[in-house]
Write a protein that holds these residues in place. Structure first.
Motif, mmCIF file in Angstrom:
data_model
loop_
_atom_site.group_PDB
_atom_site.id
_atom_site.type_symbol
_atom_site.label_atom_id
_atom_site.label_comp_id
_atom_site.label_asym_id
_atom_site.label_seq_id
_atom_site.Cartn_x
_atom_site.Cartn_y
_atom_site.Cartn_z
ATOM 1 N N THR A 1 0.857 -1.187 0.000
ATOM 2 C CA THR A 1 0.000 0.000 0.000
ATOM 3 C C THR A 1 0.894 1.238 0.000
ATOM 4 O O THR A 1 1.937 1.271 0.652
ATOM 5 N N VAL B 1 -3.286 3.115 -0.077
ATOM 6 C CA VAL B 1 -3.997 2.583 -1.249
ATOM 7 C C VAL B 1 -3.265 1.340 -1.757
ATOM 8 O O VAL B 1 -2.043 1.371 -1.957
ATOM 9 N N LYS C 1 -5.001 -3.483 -5.941
ATOM 10 C CA LYS C 1 -6.419 -3.168 -6.184
ATOM 11 C C LYS C 1 -6.604 -1.900 -6.997
ATOM 12 O O LYS C 1 -7.521 -1.796 -7.797
ATOM 13 N N ASP C 2 -5.752 -0.912 -6.768
ATOM 14 C CA ASP C 2 -5.941 0.374 -7.442
ATOM 15 C C ASP C 2 -4.575 0.983 -7.747
ATOM 16 O O ASP C 2 -4.164 1.972 -7.143
ATOM 17 N N ARG C 3 -3.907 0.346 -8.691
ATOM 18 C CA ARG C 3 -2.526 0.719 -9.004
ATOM 19 C C ARG C 3 -2.410 2.189 -9.419
ATOM 20 O O ARG C 3 -1.517 2.908 -8.958
ATOM 21 N N HIS D 1 -4.235 4.787 -8.754
ATOM 22 C CA HIS D 1 -4.407 5.707 -7.631
ATOM 23 C C HIS D 1 -3.196 5.635 -6.697
ATOM 24 O O HIS D 1 -2.690 6.652 -6.222
ATOM 25 N N SER E 1 -2.721 2.154 -16.631
ATOM 26 C CA SER E 1 -3.022 0.725 -16.657
ATOM 27 C C SER E 1 -2.423 0.098 -17.915
ATOM 28 O O SER E 1 -2.189 0.789 -18.917
#
Lengths: 300, 282
Positions: free
Chosen positions: A59, A63, A67-69, A71, B110
């Motif tokens: 994290t 974050v 899960k939310d690379r 961000h 991404s």
């Protein structure tokens, strides 16, 4: 600010990281040490989401990278050893392209950073004409442009000359002072790590075998190289002060003990003190001790 | 729009590399050579015979439009495919090999977004290159033969023979067909792009694409595969000549292009799946 929990990763069945955890506080410079293949780059790859761990997570600012690379990495900058730029483009166009993936290119901000890293004169030259030092400065510029709160440095000073290394170190330390930046520093240069880092972790075969404060290396090592004559009767006297003979010619004393008290005690007992020199324990001593199978404690 | 800023960057990279321009140079040389040969008596006799056997007047159809179409028919598949495979095969694999991707992956982008940007850049390259070949062929043909004349279409392998004596009709048909050719060639680029997403060398992506293409082409040529020719990718890719038929069959065109676009989507998805599963490490 940056936390890794139970990272495990294998490549073709060979473990590269084995339940590796660490936590870096905001504004802290944390060093990651280890031989080649110890798992440092794998750890960095997982932090940046380039490598998918078999287990565990990282994290950044709370974050999760898994899960939310996007961000998690929004306020992160990274510099790699031998950064691979588009050599056929100018430094400026490299920054423009890389920043397009970090929320957009701000020419004014780029000019400020470029000036700060000392590349203004050459920023419009093709990167293929840059020296290694200039590439590292460009790498620093691209890492700093998104105004990161976390900076990941993977062998950033490899190949730099001594002046370049010093400039880089001073720059990073200044950034920490100015912005309270959190830094993860992965390097083979132990002296650099010792000068820059607050804490270090040492990896061996993917496992963390040591974690501790760099400053504590000196505070916690009241070791002395000694030469007494005769040696008979020394050990019981040492014990009265809480000390011990840790190796031939080397004793330890408790942190609070006064070496002068030991000298006085020995002289009163008719023992001549030929030498009593404090041992300054470096990070290199610790590192080599651990890699030679020790625990990092030179008393053993 | 961030996507367009990223696309601009990708196109900048693409066109800043000399190998992206190799195809342009090669085609200009080849077009000049074809035009030179077309001016020779032997070639003209052959063309005259071909046209007259179909009841067409040589003077009307031996024109810049006909030569442009001939160049596109013959060269795009054989020579164009090499450059598309080279550029699309490089777009991911080369950056992976050189380490540039690590610099990009240190950013909050991404993998899907990155591939979409790169695929868009490859698509623009493919379509623009196809139009470049069409336009440059036509300009050179006009310089050699003049502007006037109709369009003679003969694509025997696709059973398409047509003639348009009026310049305007011929040119408009050719323009639409060129767009169709561009979309057809996109399938080739998609194939190379997919290979490029795997953990392989850029040259391997190019070679695998060309191997796939030529095996498909060779098998299609075997007589006992004739009843099944429509199952071959290269046959589907030749569907652009259907735009040149006198009576365009929209269902046939729709079927062909639905197949190709569906294949493009499948190839992109396969590439993305492979790319998504990869670890990028020093």
């Amino acid at each position: 600010m940056l936390e890794a929990r139970g990272l495990c990763k294998s490549f073709s069945g060979k473990p590269a990281l084995d339940h590796f955890s660490f936590k870096v506080q905001r504004g802290e410079i944390y060093g990651l040490l280890g031989h080649n293949g110890a798992g440092k780059s794998t750890a960095l790859g997982i932090i940046l989401g380039m490598v998918t761990p078999n287990a565990g997570d990282v994290t950044i600012g709370g974050v999760s990278v898994r899960k939310d690379r996007a961000h998690a990495l929004a306020k992160t900058g990274a510099i790699f050893e031998a950064p691979a730029f588009y050599d056929y483009l100018s430094g400026w166009n490299n920054l423009r392209i890389l920043m397009s993936y970090s929320g957009g290119f701000d020419a004014a901000a780029a000019r400020t950073i470029v000036e700060r890293v000392g590349l203004t004169q050459r920023i419009h030259s093709k990167v293929r004409t840059y020296s290694h030092g200039m590439r590292q400065r460009l790498a620093l510029a691209q890492a700093l442009l998104p105004e990161p709160e976390v900076l990941l440095l993977d062998e950033p000073t490899d190949g730099l000359d001594p002046a370049g290394i010093k400039w880089f170190r001073d720059f990073i330390l200044q950034l920490r002072r100015e912005r309270g930046m959190t830094v993860l520093f992965n390097s083979h240069l132990l002296a650099e790590v010792e000068l820059m880092c607050d804490r270090v972790a040492i990896l061996r075969d993917g496992k963390r075998v040591f974690e501790g404060a760099v400053g504590g290396l000196h505070d916690e090592a009241p070791l002395f190289d000694v030469d007494f004559e005769p040696w008979d009767g020394v050990v019981p006297l040492l014990h009265t002060l809480g000390g011990a003979l840790v190796a031939p010619g080397r004793i330890s004393l408790p942190p609070a003990a006064d070496p002068a008290a030991l000298v006085e005690l020995l002289v009163r007992s008719g023992i001549r003190v030929r030498k009593l020199a404090p041992v300054r324990r470096s990070l290199e001593d610790l590192y080599m001790d651990i890699h030679n199978g020790g625990t990092g404690d030179q008393r053993t | 729009m961030l996507f367009f800023q990223q696309l601009r960057g990708e196109l900048h990279k693409l066109y800043a590399r000399p190998r992206s321009w190799m195809g342009y140079g090669a085609f200009l040389i080849m077009e000049a050579l074809i035009l030179f040969v077309y001016k020779l008596d032997g070639s003209q006799r052959h063309m005259r015979g071909l046209m007259e056997r179909n009841g067409l007047e040589f003077g009307t159809y031996y024109s810049s439009l006909t030569i442009t179409l001939t160049i596109m028919l013959i060269s795009m598949f054989l020579l164009g495919s090499i450059f598309f495979a080279l550029v699309a095969g490089d777009i991911v694999a080369k950056e992976s090999e050189d380490g540039n991707l690590r610099m990009v992956f240190a950013r909050p982008v991404s993998r899907l977004r990155l591939l979409l940007v790169k695929y868009a850049a490859v698509s623009i390259y493919t379509l623009s290159f196809t139009f470049f070949v069409g336009i440059s062929s036509y300009v050179m043909a006009v310089l050699a033969l003049g502007r006037d004349g109709g369009l003679f279409v003969m694509a025997a392998h696709m059973k398409v023979i047509a003639a348009y004596p009026d310049w305007w009709e011929g040119a408009s048909r050719l323009l639409v067909a060129a767009a169709g050719l561009g979309v057809s060639m996109l399938t080739l680029s998609s194939l190379a792009f997919m290979f490029s997403c795997f953990k392989i060398k850029p040259a391997a992506a190019t070679i695998m694409t060309l191997t796939f293409l030529f095996v498909d082409l060779v098998l299609q040529g075997f007589p006992f595969f004739k009843p099944y020719e429509s199952y071959f990718i290269t046959w589907r890719m030749s569907a652009w000549v259907f735009f040149l038929e006198h009576h365009r069959s929209w269902p046939k065109l729709f079927k062909a292009y639905t197949f190709l676009i569906g294949l493009d989507v499948a190839l992109f998805t396969a590439g993305w799946a492979a790319f998504r599963a990869r670890d990028f490490k020093t």
